[in-house]
Design a protein around this motif. Structure first.
Motif, PDB file in Angstrom:
ATOM      1  N   LEU A   1      10.628   3.027   1.385  1.00 26.41           N
ATOM      2  CA  LEU A   1       9.702   4.030   0.846  1.00 26.41           C
ATOM      3  C   LEU A   1      10.059   5.427   1.366  1.00 26.41           C
ATOM      4  O   LEU A   1      10.090   6.396   0.605  1.00 26.41           O
ATOM      5  CB  LEU A   1       8.258   3.710   1.233  1.00 26.41           C
ATOM      6  CG  LEU A   1       7.554   2.601   0.491  1.00 26.41           C
ATOM      7  CD1 LEU A   1       6.148   2.403   1.059  1.00 26.41           C
ATOM      8  CD2 LEU A   1       7.472   2.906  -0.994  1.00 26.41           C
ATOM      9  N   ILE A   2      10.317   5.504   2.641  1.00 27.32           N
ATOM     10  CA  ILE A   2      10.662   6.798   3.254  1.00 27.32           C
ATOM     11  C   ILE A   2      11.980   7.316   2.682  1.00 27.32           C
ATOM     12  O   ILE A   2      12.100   8.507   2.374  1.00 27.32           O
ATOM     13  CB  ILE A   2      10.731   6.654   4.789  1.00 27.32           C
ATOM     14  CG1 ILE A   2       9.334   6.332   5.334  1.00 27.32           C
ATOM     15  CG2 ILE A   2      11.299   7.922   5.429  1.00 27.32           C
ATOM     16  CD1 ILE A   2       9.343   5.759   6.735  1.00 27.32           C
TER      17      ILE A   2
ATOM     18  N   SER B   1      13.095   6.972  -0.161  1.00 27.68           N
ATOM     19  CA  SER B   1      12.909   7.446  -1.537  1.00 27.68           C
ATOM     20  C   SER B   1      12.332   8.855  -1.601  1.00 27.68           C
ATOM     21  O   SER B   1      12.152   9.398  -2.687  1.00 27.68           O
ATOM     22  CB  SER B   1      12.001   6.478  -2.313  1.00 27.68           C
ATOM     23  OG  SER B   1      10.650   6.617  -1.906  1.00 27.68           O
ATOM     24  N   ARG B   2      12.060   9.458  -0.441  1.00 29.53           N
ATOM     25  CA  ARG B   2      11.470  10.796  -0.380  1.00 29.53           C
ATOM     26  C   ARG B   2      12.316  11.729   0.498  1.00 29.53           C
ATOM     27  O   ARG B   2      11.808  12.359   1.423  1.00 29.53           O
ATOM     28  CB  ARG B   2      10.047  10.690   0.162  1.00 29.53           C
ATOM     29  CG  ARG B   2       9.176   9.747  -0.692  1.00 29.53           C
ATOM     30  CD  ARG B   2       7.854   9.471  -0.055  1.00 29.53           C
ATOM     31  NE  ARG B   2       6.961  10.602  -0.143  1.00 29.53           N
ATOM     32  CZ  ARG B   2       6.135  10.842  -1.165  1.00 29.53           C
ATOM     33  NH1 ARG B   2       6.097  10.028  -2.196  1.00 29.53           N
ATOM     34  NH2 ARG B   2       5.354  11.889  -1.147  1.00 29.53           N
ATOM     35  N   PRO B   3      13.605  11.852   0.204  1.00 29.06           N
ATOM     36  CA  PRO B   3      14.491  12.619   1.101  1.00 29.06           C
ATOM     37  C   PRO B   3      14.229  14.116   1.110  1.00 29.06           C
ATOM     38  O   PRO B   3      14.633  14.810   2.048  1.00 29.06           O
ATOM     39  CB  PRO B   3      15.888  12.320   0.553  1.00 29.06           C
ATOM     40  CG  PRO B   3      15.657  12.059  -0.891  1.00 29.06           C
ATOM     41  CD  PRO B   3      14.326  11.340  -0.951  1.00 29.06           C
ATOM     42  N   GLU B   4      13.549  14.617   0.092  1.00 22.69           N
ATOM     43  CA  GLU B   4      13.316  16.057  -0.007  1.00 22.69           C
ATOM     44  C   GLU B   4      12.218  16.546   0.933  1.00 22.69           C
ATOM     45  O   GLU B   4      12.106  17.740   1.190  1.00 22.69           O
ATOM     46  CB  GLU B   4      12.967  16.427  -1.460  1.00 22.69           C
ATOM     47  CG  GLU B   4      11.595  15.985  -1.934  1.00 22.69           C
ATOM     48  CD  GLU B   4      11.421  14.495  -2.225  1.00 22.69           C
ATOM     49  OE1 GLU B   4      10.258  14.078  -2.411  1.00 22.69           O
ATOM     50  OE2 GLU B   4      12.406  13.733  -2.255  1.00 22.69           O
ATOM     51  N   GLU B   5      11.416  15.635   1.448  1.00 19.10           N
ATOM     52  CA  GLU B   5      10.290  16.038   2.287  1.00 19.10           C
ATOM     53  C   GLU B   5      10.696  16.268   3.735  1.00 19.10           C
ATOM     54  O   GLU B   5      11.617  15.636   4.242  1.00 19.10           O
ATOM     55  CB  GLU B   5       9.207  14.952   2.273  1.00 19.10           C
ATOM     56  CG  GLU B   5       8.478  14.858   0.979  1.00 19.10           C
ATOM     57  CD  GLU B   5       7.393  13.793   1.015  1.00 19.10           C
ATOM     58  OE1 GLU B   5       6.504  13.899   0.172  1.00 19.10           O
ATOM     59  OE2 GLU B   5       7.443  12.868   1.844  1.00 19.10           O
TER      60      GLU B   5
ATOM     61  N   GLN C   1       5.632  15.915   6.480  1.00 18.65           N
ATOM     62  CA  GLN C   1       5.093  15.679   5.135  1.00 18.65           C
ATOM     63  C   GLN C   1       5.117  14.179   4.823  1.00 18.65           C
ATOM     64  O   GLN C   1       4.169  13.641   4.250  1.00 18.65           O
ATOM     65  CB  GLN C   1       5.905  16.424   4.082  1.00 18.65           C
ATOM     66  CG  GLN C   1       5.725  17.927   4.109  1.00 18.65           C
ATOM     67  CD  GLN C   1       6.667  18.606   3.133  1.00 18.65           C
ATOM     68  OE1 GLN C   1       7.871  18.365   3.134  1.00 18.65           O
ATOM     69  NE2 GLN C   1       6.106  19.461   2.294  1.00 18.65           N
ATOM     70  N   THR C   2       6.192  13.528   5.195  1.00 19.62           N
ATOM     71  CA  THR C   2       6.311  12.092   4.946  1.00 19.62           C
ATOM     72  C   THR C   2       5.341  11.316   5.831  1.00 19.62           C
ATOM     73  O   THR C   2       4.724  10.351   5.381  1.00 19.62           O
ATOM     74  CB  THR C   2       7.755  11.616   5.153  1.00 19.62           C
ATOM     75  OG1 THR C   2       8.625  12.426   4.347  1.00 19.62           O
ATOM     76  CG2 THR C   2       7.931  10.168   4.751  1.00 19.62           C
TER      77      THR C   2
ATOM     78  N   TRP D   1       1.993  11.598   4.226  1.00 20.53           N
ATOM     79  CA  TRP D   1       1.938  10.762   3.023  1.00 20.53           C
ATOM     80  C   TRP D   1       1.721   9.294   3.386  1.00 20.53           C
ATOM     81  O   TRP D   1       0.892   8.607   2.772  1.00 20.53           O
ATOM     82  CB  TRP D   1       3.229  10.944   2.223  1.00 20.53           C
ATOM     83  CG  TRP D   1       3.351  10.037   1.055  1.00 20.53           C
ATOM     84  CD1 TRP D   1       2.679  10.122  -0.133  1.00 20.53           C
ATOM     85  CD2 TRP D   1       4.189   8.888   0.960  1.00 20.53           C
ATOM     86  NE1 TRP D   1       3.061   9.093  -0.967  1.00 20.53           N
ATOM     87  CE2 TRP D   1       3.999   8.319  -0.312  1.00 20.53           C
ATOM     88  CE3 TRP D   1       5.103   8.290   1.817  1.00 20.53           C
ATOM     89  CZ2 TRP D   1       4.665   7.185  -0.740  1.00 20.53           C
ATOM     90  CZ3 TRP D   1       5.776   7.157   1.396  1.00 20.53           C
ATOM     91  CH2 TRP D   1       5.555   6.616   0.126  1.00 20.53           C
TER      92      TRP D   1
ATOM     93  N   GLU E   1      -1.666   7.811   1.898  1.00 23.89           N
ATOM     94  CA  GLU E   1      -1.471   6.914   0.755  1.00 23.89           C
ATOM     95  C   GLU E   1      -1.367   5.438   1.137  1.00 23.89           C
ATOM     96  O   GLU E   1      -1.635   4.576   0.315  1.00 23.89           O
ATOM     97  CB  GLU E   1      -0.216   7.319  -0.026  1.00 23.89           C
ATOM     98  CG  GLU E   1      -0.312   8.675  -0.673  1.00 23.89           C
ATOM     99  CD  GLU E   1      -1.410   8.764  -1.728  1.00 23.89           C
ATOM    100  OE1 GLU E   1      -1.560   7.810  -2.515  1.00 23.89           O
ATOM    101  OE2 GLU E   1      -2.120   9.779  -1.735  1.00 23.89           O
TER     102      GLU E   1
ATOM    103  N   ARG F   1      15.049   8.739   9.467  1.00 22.84           N
ATOM    104  CA  ARG F   1      15.794  10.005   9.418  1.00 22.84           C
ATOM    105  C   ARG F   1      16.955   9.999  10.408  1.00 22.84           C
ATOM    106  O   ARG F   1      18.001  10.578  10.138  1.00 22.84           O
ATOM    107  CB  ARG F   1      14.846  11.181   9.685  1.00 22.84           C
ATOM    108  CG  ARG F   1      13.708  11.280   8.659  1.00 22.84           C
ATOM    109  CD  ARG F   1      14.180  11.852   7.339  1.00 22.84           C
ATOM    110  NE  ARG F   1      13.291  11.603   6.235  1.00 22.84           N
ATOM    111  CZ  ARG F   1      12.227  12.310   5.912  1.00 22.84           C
ATOM    112  NH1 ARG F   1      11.852  13.335   6.636  1.00 22.84           N
ATOM    113  NH2 ARG F   1      11.511  11.988   4.835  1.00 22.84           N
TER     114      ARG F   1
END
Length: 68
Positions: free
Chosen positions: A29-30, A32-36, A40-41, A44, A48, A64
């Protein structure tokens, strides 16, 4: 005596027990959100998915660090 796990990975058994998913589920899941940004992650995961701050932070830090 075996070496004990240190760093973010030391939280993994508790994360799996508490949230009922394997650690790889959360790491995917993490990933899949490399832009954050890191926090922020973390926010989330907390909002969520109901993770506690320490668990969310450990997962993001581990993911990371592995990605680098």
């Amino acid at each position: 005596m075996p070496d004990s796990v240190k760093g973010p990975a030391s939280y993994f058994p508790s994360i799996e027990k508490t949230y009922g998913q394997p650690v790889q589920y959360w790491l995917d899941l993490i990933a899949s959100r490399p832009e954050e940004k890191h926090m922020q992650t973390v926010a989330w995961l907390k909002s969520e998915h109901g993770l506690g701050h320490g668990h969310a932070n450990a997962l993001v830090a581990h993911q990371r660090a592995v990605k680098r």
